[in-house]
Motif scaffolding. Structure first.
Motif, PDB file in Angstrom:
ATOM      1  N   PHE A 140       6.184  -6.784  -9.638  1.00  0.00           N
ATOM      2  CA  PHE A 140       7.293  -7.019  -8.000  1.00  0.00           C
ATOM      3  C   PHE A 140       7.036  -7.775  -7.897  1.00  0.00           C
ATOM      4  O   PHE A 140       6.144  -8.398  -7.253  1.00  0.00           O
ATOM      5  CB  PHE A 140       7.091  -5.616  -7.403  1.00  0.00           C
ATOM      6  N   PRO A 141       8.064  -9.077  -7.450  1.00  0.00           N
ATOM      7  CA  PRO A 141       8.230 -10.097  -7.065  1.00  0.00           C
ATOM      8  C   PRO A 141       8.040 -10.588  -5.736  1.00  0.00           C
ATOM      9  O   PRO A 141       7.421 -11.082  -4.869  1.00  0.00           O
ATOM     10  CB  PRO A 141      10.008 -10.820  -7.466  1.00  0.00           C
ATOM     11  N   HIS A 142       8.120  -9.668  -4.768  1.00  0.00           N
ATOM     12  CA  HIS A 142       7.675  -8.810  -3.583  1.00  0.00           C
ATOM     13  C   HIS A 142       6.379  -8.085  -3.168  1.00  0.00           C
ATOM     14  O   HIS A 142       5.946  -8.341  -1.598  1.00  0.00           O
ATOM     15  CB  HIS A 142       9.020  -8.374  -2.636  1.00  0.00           C
ATOM     16  N   MET A 143       5.730  -8.422  -3.864  1.00  0.00           N
ATOM     17  CA  MET A 143       3.732  -7.676  -3.624  1.00  0.00           C
ATOM     18  C   MET A 143       3.749  -9.297  -4.224  1.00  0.00           C
ATOM     19  O   MET A 143       3.572  -8.989  -5.166  1.00  0.00           O
ATOM     20  CB  MET A 143       3.707  -6.595  -4.361  1.00  0.00           C
ATOM     21  N   THR A 144       2.129  -8.968  -3.541  1.00  0.00           N
ATOM     22  CA  THR A 144       1.389  -9.227  -4.149  1.00  0.00           C
ATOM     23  C   THR A 144       0.489  -9.003  -4.916  1.00  0.00           C
ATOM     24  O   THR A 144       0.512  -7.927  -5.651  1.00  0.00           O
ATOM     25  CB  THR A 144      -0.358 -10.153  -2.936  1.00  0.00           C
ATOM     26  N   VAL A 145      -0.669  -9.551  -5.571  1.00  0.00           N
ATOM     27  CA  VAL A 145      -1.019  -8.986  -7.519  1.00  0.00           C
ATOM     28  C   VAL A 145      -2.164  -8.073  -6.818  1.00  0.00           C
ATOM     29  O   VAL A 145      -1.437  -6.623  -7.803  1.00  0.00           O
ATOM     30  CB  VAL A 145      -1.954 -10.757  -7.478  1.00  0.00           C
TER      31      VAL A 145
ATOM     32  N   ALA B  85      -1.910  -2.219  -7.045  1.00  0.00           N
ATOM     33  CA  ALA B  85      -2.385  -1.122  -6.008  1.00  0.00           C
ATOM     34  C   ALA B  85      -1.348  -0.346  -6.328  1.00  0.00           C
ATOM     35  O   ALA B  85      -1.498   1.504  -5.966  1.00  0.00           O
ATOM     36  CB  ALA B  85      -3.128  -1.624  -4.509  1.00  0.00           C
ATOM     37  N   PHE B  86      -0.259  -0.672  -6.553  1.00  0.00           N
ATOM     38  CA  PHE B  86       1.500   0.431  -6.250  1.00  0.00           C
ATOM     39  C   PHE B  86       0.667   1.842  -7.447  1.00  0.00           C
ATOM     40  O   PHE B  86       1.278   2.826  -6.697  1.00  0.00           O
ATOM     41  CB  PHE B  86       2.494  -0.675  -7.691  1.00  0.00           C
TER      42      PHE B  86
ATOM     43  N   VAL C  43      -1.927  -9.650 -14.950  1.00  0.00           N
ATOM     44  CA  VAL C  43      -1.178  -8.772 -13.455  1.00  0.00           C
ATOM     45  C   VAL C  43      -0.620  -7.474 -14.420  1.00  0.00           C
ATOM     46  O   VAL C  43      -1.308  -6.319 -14.050  1.00  0.00           O
ATOM     47  CB  VAL C  43      -0.585  -9.460 -12.847  1.00  0.00           C
ATOM     48  N   ALA C  44       0.272  -8.077 -15.323  1.00  0.00           N
ATOM     49  CA  ALA C  44       0.610  -6.674 -15.891  1.00  0.00           C
ATOM     50  C   ALA C  44      -0.255  -4.932 -16.744  1.00  0.00           C
ATOM     51  O   ALA C  44       0.190  -4.251 -16.433  1.00  0.00           O
ATOM     52  CB  ALA C  44       1.888  -7.122 -17.184  1.00  0.00           C
ATOM     53  N   LEU C  45      -1.333  -6.490 -17.313  1.00  0.00           N
ATOM     54  CA  LEU C  45      -1.889  -5.501 -18.120  1.00  0.00           C
ATOM     55  C   LEU C  45      -2.900  -4.718 -16.683  1.00  0.00           C
ATOM     56  O   LEU C  45      -3.120  -3.944 -17.244  1.00  0.00           O
ATOM     57  CB  LEU C  45      -3.140  -5.718 -18.889  1.00  0.00           C
ATOM     58  N   ALA C  46      -3.291  -4.966 -15.884  1.00  0.00           N
ATOM     59  CA  ALA C  46      -4.551  -5.179 -14.844  1.00  0.00           C
ATOM     60  C   ALA C  46      -3.260  -3.960 -14.354  1.00  0.00           C
ATOM     61  O   ALA C  46      -3.911  -2.527 -13.700  1.00  0.00           O
ATOM     62  CB  ALA C  46      -4.749  -5.713 -14.088  1.00  0.00           C
ATOM     63  N   ARG C  47      -1.800  -4.338 -13.851  1.00  0.00           N
ATOM     64  CA  ARG C  47      -1.154  -3.048 -12.720  1.00  0.00           C
ATOM     65  C   ARG C  47      -1.331  -1.661 -13.897  1.00  0.00           C
ATOM     66  O   ARG C  47      -0.824  -0.203 -13.463  1.00  0.00           O
ATOM     67  CB  ARG C  47      -0.079  -3.436 -12.775  1.00  0.00           C
ATOM     68  N   ALA C  48      -1.488  -1.604 -15.476  1.00  0.00           N
ATOM     69  CA  ALA C  48      -1.083  -0.679 -15.713  1.00  0.00           C
ATOM     70  C   ALA C  48      -2.191   0.250 -16.190  1.00  0.00           C
ATOM     71  O   ALA C  48      -2.534   1.697 -16.089  1.00  0.00           O
ATOM     72  CB  ALA C  48      -0.457  -0.771 -17.467  1.00  0.00           C
TER      73      ALA C  48
ATOM     74  N   ALA D  37       9.496   0.225 -13.859  1.00  0.00           N
ATOM     75  CA  ALA D  37       8.197  -0.668 -13.955  1.00  0.00           C
ATOM     76  C   ALA D  37       7.110   0.677 -12.811  1.00  0.00           C
ATOM     77  O   ALA D  37       6.559   0.673 -13.251  1.00  0.00           O
ATOM     78  CB  ALA D  37       7.814  -1.761 -13.475  1.00  0.00           C
ATOM     79  N   ALA D  38       8.415   0.723 -11.533  1.00  0.00           N
ATOM     80  CA  ALA D  38       8.274   1.609 -10.540  1.00  0.00           C
ATOM     81  C   ALA D  38       8.044   2.757 -11.016  1.00  0.00           C
ATOM     82  O   ALA D  38       7.215   3.700 -10.558  1.00  0.00           O
ATOM     83  CB  ALA D  38       8.915   1.603  -9.160  1.00  0.00           C
ATOM     84  N   ALA D  39       8.898   3.581 -12.047  1.00  0.00           N
ATOM     85  CA  ALA D  39       8.697   4.830 -11.895  1.00  0.00           C
ATOM     86  C   ALA D  39       7.825   5.266 -13.127  1.00  0.00           C
ATOM     87  O   ALA D  39       7.023   5.472 -13.356  1.00  0.00           O
ATOM     88  CB  ALA D  39       9.877   5.182 -13.186  1.00  0.00           C
ATOM     89  N   ASP D  40       7.191   3.632 -14.431  1.00  0.00           N
ATOM     90  CA  ASP D  40       6.429   3.882 -15.506  1.00  0.00           C
ATOM     91  C   ASP D  40       4.832   4.006 -14.682  1.00  0.00           C
ATOM     92  O   ASP D  40       4.134   4.826 -15.450  1.00  0.00           O
ATOM     93  CB  ASP D  40       6.282   2.954 -15.624  1.00  0.00           C
ATOM     94  N   LEU D  41       4.865   3.491 -13.479  1.00  0.00           N
ATOM     95  CA  LEU D  41       3.485   3.724 -13.100  1.00  0.00           C
ATOM     96  C   LEU D  41       3.418   4.871 -11.905  1.00  0.00           C
ATOM     97  O   LEU D  41       2.818   4.869 -11.017  1.00  0.00           O
ATOM     98  CB  LEU D  41       3.580   2.216 -11.630  1.00  0.00           C
ATOM     99  N   GLY D  42       4.524   5.774 -12.067  1.00  0.00           N
ATOM    100  CA  GLY D  42       4.128   7.076 -10.997  1.00  0.00           C
ATOM    101  C   GLY D  42       4.932   7.502 -10.023  1.00  0.00           C
ATOM    102  O   GLY D  42       5.061   8.175  -9.230  1.00  0.00           O
ATOM    103  N   ALA D  43       6.541   6.085  -9.833  1.00  0.00           N
ATOM    104  CA  ALA D  43       6.845   6.371  -8.167  1.00  0.00           C
ATOM    105  C   ALA D  43       8.263   7.653  -8.599  1.00  0.00           C
ATOM    106  O   ALA D  43       8.696   7.837  -9.781  1.00  0.00           O
ATOM    107  CB  ALA D  43       8.035   4.793  -8.100  1.00  0.00           C
ATOM    108  N   ASP D  44       8.569   8.268  -7.537  1.00  0.00           N
ATOM    109  CA  ASP D  44       9.183   8.921  -7.681  1.00  0.00           C
ATOM    110  C   ASP D  44      11.100   8.044  -7.833  1.00  0.00           C
ATOM    111  O   ASP D  44      10.918   7.154  -6.635  1.00  0.00           O
ATOM    112  CB  ASP D  44       9.493  10.140  -7.635  1.00  0.00           C
ATOM    113  N   SER D  45      11.806   8.264  -7.703  1.00  0.00           N
ATOM    114  CA  SER D  45      13.474   7.796  -7.415  1.00  0.00           C
ATOM    115  C   SER D  45      13.282   7.654  -5.761  1.00  0.00           C
ATOM    116  O   SER D  45      14.323   6.840  -5.163  1.00  0.00           O
ATOM    117  CB  SER D  45      14.361   8.746  -7.680  1.00  0.00           C
TER     118      SER D  45
END
Lengths: 289, 365, 288
Positions: free
Chosen positions: B90-95, B100-101, B145-150, C194-202
């Protein structure tokens, strides 16, 4: 599985409807329907008090095609618009090249400088020229000092043309810049390498490749110019009638007003626009080939 | 590695309009294994991955994750996470916000999020870059980062869609090893999509080779390389010599085939083939032996002439012409220096090549 | 040293105007020509501003400095009323057209459906139809609607700020759609996956990912709608009613009679407002 997909499709359709409805309703009700109304009005009759009488007639169109007042207004507007477009193109193209060839960090500021006047009120910009061209204005004061004496600058067709060019130039430069910025100037070197001189390289390579920008810019300049009435009124002194002046008068100021005739003029103006733009597209797309 | 099944695909079909992207695929991926889906672009491997993630629904068939039927479960409710080809950070968020998302979506308490994000970034060796934006990172860092995020979400299965595709060769090799060791440390099942056979062979416990939507072979890297079950797999993985022919009989363990020009060759077949079956004889260049002619042909030997000799450092690659239509490639390891050219093969020399039948395969189709 | 510095940068700029960094006659001519065009664009505006401070009551020559015209302007209830009206119309028009336009842009960019091309045409038509045609059409339409209302309820309505606002929204929507669509086009939809994959709903996907990322586009569209509304004269002239005049219309009515520096003063203020909006949009774009 089919039911799942149906479910999803239905959900999608509801979402789509929610997204589309407000915009569509607004455009249909407050844009498309009014256009239909003036189209219908153009075949109606006007009474002596300026009221629309719902009696079908072709008289409005006949009037426009037979009375020199109207015929001349069409020719004048078309001719002035073509002239404005061509001059804007001749000024705008080199300017767009200049911006596109500037060092990277200069391009955006240079482009912004073109845009800022466009963000100021059109009326204000035209008014500025009134001050400059006035009989006792800056230019005439200067001419007096150097001994030439005053000239009539304001309230001429020349003043109208200057005002139109001044007002519309940014609309020409922006799409031209977009097209020229994308153009790869090494192609010009490639053409030179293959034996083309500068003029040939421009005509055969750069012009066709930047044609989309030329078309877009021309259309953007031509459309508002065809319907203008403020410039010819404030700078041209309303001495001669352009399309916009006649339409404005028929709708707002004439005594009596005549909406059906004004509607017919507006409809014909759209038609002229359509035909000219289509012709233009045809010519320029041939050029591209 | 336990024997329980992490992911099971039962007769999965995916159609996009008239195109069949995935064609009746049956597959079981074991818990804790590094599993690769390998195939050329458009083979259906990415579609398969996207169906496991839930971005696409199968046209037919079912997908089970740890025995639970996924059905139409949307992506955000599936116990898997994906590392995207383009990373999709996500380009608008920090690492840190990126990592954390997933935890935030799960309503993890704030303190816990902070702790886990820190841990995950340590795991991928990105500590200290928490407040950077994705575009301020190098490709390799974005990848981490992508790995950590997952991984921070502790997914039951991690799906990786060609995650190394955007990296340069050197970084790619590094990341291959790092990914492999990371997988061993976290013990999560990895499903890795790639079109790079070398990458798949290096990293995977098992590989599934796909082509045109069909699953062709599943096996360990050695099995896939040494015992490909069809011409496509033999061709796609590594280099090989192909010779077309028909089966004319059997000789002990070996199947015998004859080429149109009358050469007879023996090799191993995966299953008994009846006489007259059209087959392809396949032998890897490094398995072929090259001998000086001494009057009579050894068994499974062919006489020929050396055409080209290319020294490439570790190997020397030699092309031998057997007859007007056919050449065979041979890779000889340079166990000795070949500086003394007189001792080595020269173009134009007569030679005999031998295909050891235990290393040669008779492939049907 | 200090004195030569500007000259150096100017020549560097001129040299930089050519890719190879060498000065050619054609390059020089192009530069001179472009400077002249920039002068052509700016001299009138500068003169306009300067003459808002002249004592000359015709506002066309310089006879001394004064703030009188600004003071007079602020004490002119008609002008101030028109200015207020203009801001109200622009604000309402911006809010409504931004919301409607953004929804429409989402529909056009995200969905494939029957009649999509026709709707596409309808959306872009207001951009190519001359404003005067749109103005007279809306005028005729409003007259019919008012007639119907009078016949049904007996209430006599006249053109007011609402009619102008409706007109402004009608042409602003198209521009908002164009701007928002561009940012939707540039938006990488894999981020939503990616957001959906990480558990975000619509809901979370839209508000946490999509909306923040297309926000610059939406703000850009809103600022464009606002400037278009402030700038609009033709539709305002045809659709505003007596006593509900807008600033450009008021300026027009004054200018037609006579030139006075009061007009320069109000023009200067409008200019400053436009510049501030442009600067704001630039700052917002850069913060992205």
């Amino acid at each position: 599985m089919a039911t799942i997909q149906q479910q999803q499709q239905r959900r999608d359709r509801i979402r789509l409807a929610l997204l589309l409805t407000p915009g569509l309703l607004w455009l249909l009700l407050f844009f498309a329907l009014p256009l239909v109304i003036i189209f219908l009005y153009s075949f109606m009759t006007n009474d002596a008090l300026g009221r629309v009488v719902y009696e079908p007639t072709l008289n409005n169109y006949i009037t426009i095609f037979t009375q020199s007042l109207y015929v001349n207004a069409y020719w004048r507007s078309i001719w002035t618009s073509v002239l404005t477009t061509v001059i804007c193109l001749l000024i705008g193209y080199p300017l767009a090249v200049f911006i596109a060839r500037s060092p990277q960090q200069w391009r955006m500021p240079l482009l912004m400088l073109i845009l800022i006047p466009f963000w100021t009120n059109f009326l204000v910009r035209i008014y500025a020229w009134q001050i400059i061209l006035a009989n006792n204005g800056i230019i005439n004061s200067f001419l007096e000092i150097i001994g030439i004496g005053r000239l009539t600058l304001l309230n001429t067709e020349g003043a109208t043309l200057i005002g139109l060019i001044y007002g519309e130039l940014p609309f020409m430069v922006l799409p031209l810049y977009a097209a020229i910025d994308r153009f790869d100037f090494t192609l010009m070197e490639a053409a030179a390498d293959l034996g083309a001189n500068k003029v040939q390289a421009f005509l055969r390579i750069m012009l066709p490749m930047t044609m989309p920008g030329i078309v877009a810019g021309s259309v953007l300049v031509f459309i508002p110019t065809l319907g203008q009435f403020v410039v010819s009124e404030l700078l041209g002194g309303a001495k001669v009638d352009y399309l916009g002046n006649l339409i404005q008068r028929l709708f707002l100021r004439a005594n009596p007003i005549n909406w059906p005739l004004g509607s017919a003029m507006a409809v014909l103006m759209m038609l002229v626009l359509l035909v000219l733009i289509m012709m233009y597209f045809r010519v320029t797309s041939e050029e591209e080939r | 590695m336990s024997d329980s099944i992490a992911i099971e695909l039962c007769d999965v079909v995916k159609r996009f309009g008239d195109v069949v992207a995935v064609d009746h695929v049956n597959l079981q991926i074991r818990d804790g294994e590094f599993f690769s889906l390998l195939g050329p672009s458009g083979c259906g491997k990415t579609s398969t991955l996207r169906m496991i993630a839930g971005f696409e629904l199968p046209t037919a068939g079912s997908i089970l994750i740890h025995g639970r039927e996924m059905g139409i479960t949307p992506p955000h409710l599936r116990p898997v996470n994906t590392v995207f080809q383009s990373y999709a950070l996500f380009p608008h968020m920090t690492v840190a916000q990126n990592v954390a998302f997933g935890l935030e979506m799960r309503k993890t308490p704030k303190a816990e999020i902070a702790r886990q994000v820190k841990e995950a970034l340590e795991l991928v060796r990105l500590s200290g870059l928490e407040d950077r934006r994705p575009r301020q990172l190098s490709g390799g860092q974005q990848q981490r980062v992508a790995l950590a995020r997952a991984l921070v979400n502790h997914p039951e299965v991690l799906l990786l869609d060609e995650p190394l595709g955007a990296l340069d060769q050197k970084l790619r090799k590094e990341m291959q090893l790092e990914l492999k060791s990371l997988q061993a440390r976290v013990g999560i099942t990895f499903v890795f999509v790639t079109h790079d056979q070398e990458e798949a062979l290096t990293m995977s416990d098992r590989i599934a080779v796909m082509n045109k939507g069909k699953l062709l072979q599943v096996g360990t890297p050695t099995e896939i390389y040494e015992r490909p079950n069809c011409r496509f797999v033999a061709d796609f993985i590594g280099e090989t010599n192909f010779i077309d022919g028909v089966v004319i009989g059997r000789d002990g363990n070996y199947t015998v085939l004859e080429t149109p020009e009358g050469l007879r060759l023996r090799g191993l077949a995966a299953r008994p083939l009846s006489d007259g079956t059209a087959v392809t004889y396949s032998i890897r260049p490094e398995k072929v032996r090259l001998l000086a002619p001494n009057g009579e042909l050894p068994p499974n030997g062919l006489a020929g002439t050396v055409m080209t000799v290319n020294y490439i450092g570790s190997d020397t690659r030699i092309t031998v012409r057997i007859n007007d239509q056919r050449t065979i490639d041979i890779w000889e390891q340079n166990t000795r220096s070949t500086l003394d050219r007189d001792e080595y093969w020269q173009p134009g020399e007569a030679a005999v090549i031998v295909c050891p039948p235990d290393n040669a395969l008779v492939l049907s189709e | 040293m200090i004195k030569t510095a500007p000259a150096t940068t100017a020549s560097a700029r001129i040299r930089g105007a050519f890719s190879e960094g060498r000065l050619t006659w054609s390059g020089l001519a192009l530069t001179v020509f472009s400077i002249l065009v920039y002068l052509f664009l700016y001299v009138p505006i500068v003169i306009l501003v300067i003459f808002s401070f002249t004592r000359d009551e015709f506002g066309v020559r310089w006879t001394g400095f004064t703030f009188d015209w600004y003071i007079r302007l602020f004490n002119n209830p008609r002008m101030m009323g028109a200015a207020w009206n203009t801001l109200v119309v622009a604000t309402v028009s911006t809010i409504v057209s931004t919301i409607i336009g953004t929804l429409l842009a989402m529909a056009m960019e995200r969905y494939r459906f029957r009649g999509r091309n026709a709707i596409e045409g309808l959306i872009y038509l207001p951009i190519v139809v001359p404003e005067i045609v749109m103005a007279v059409a809306l005028l005729a339409f409003s007259a019919i609607i008012f007639d119907v209302i009078r016949m049904v309820t007996g209430e006599v309505l006249r053109r007011n700020l609402a009619t102008v606002t409706i007109g402004h929204i009608a042409f602003s929507i198209s521009f908002v759609v164009v701007v928002v669509r561009t940012s939707l086009k540039n938006f990488d939809r894999r981020l939503e996956e990616a957001a959906a994959d990480l558990g975000a709903d619509s809901w979370n996907i839209f508000w946490r990912i999509t909306f923040p990322l297309i926000l610059p586009g939406i703000i850009g569209g809103a600022l464009l709608a606002f400037t278009l509304s402030l700038d609009d004269f033709i539709i305002s002239l045809f659709l505003s009613g007596p006593g509900t005049s807008l600033l450009p219309v008021e300026v027009y009515n004054r200018v037609r009679r006579a030139i006075t520096p009061e007009i320069n003063a109000i023009s200067t203020l409008m200019l400053i407002l436009s510049m501030a909006l442009v600067a704001l949009s630039q700052v917002l774009q850069r913060r992205r």
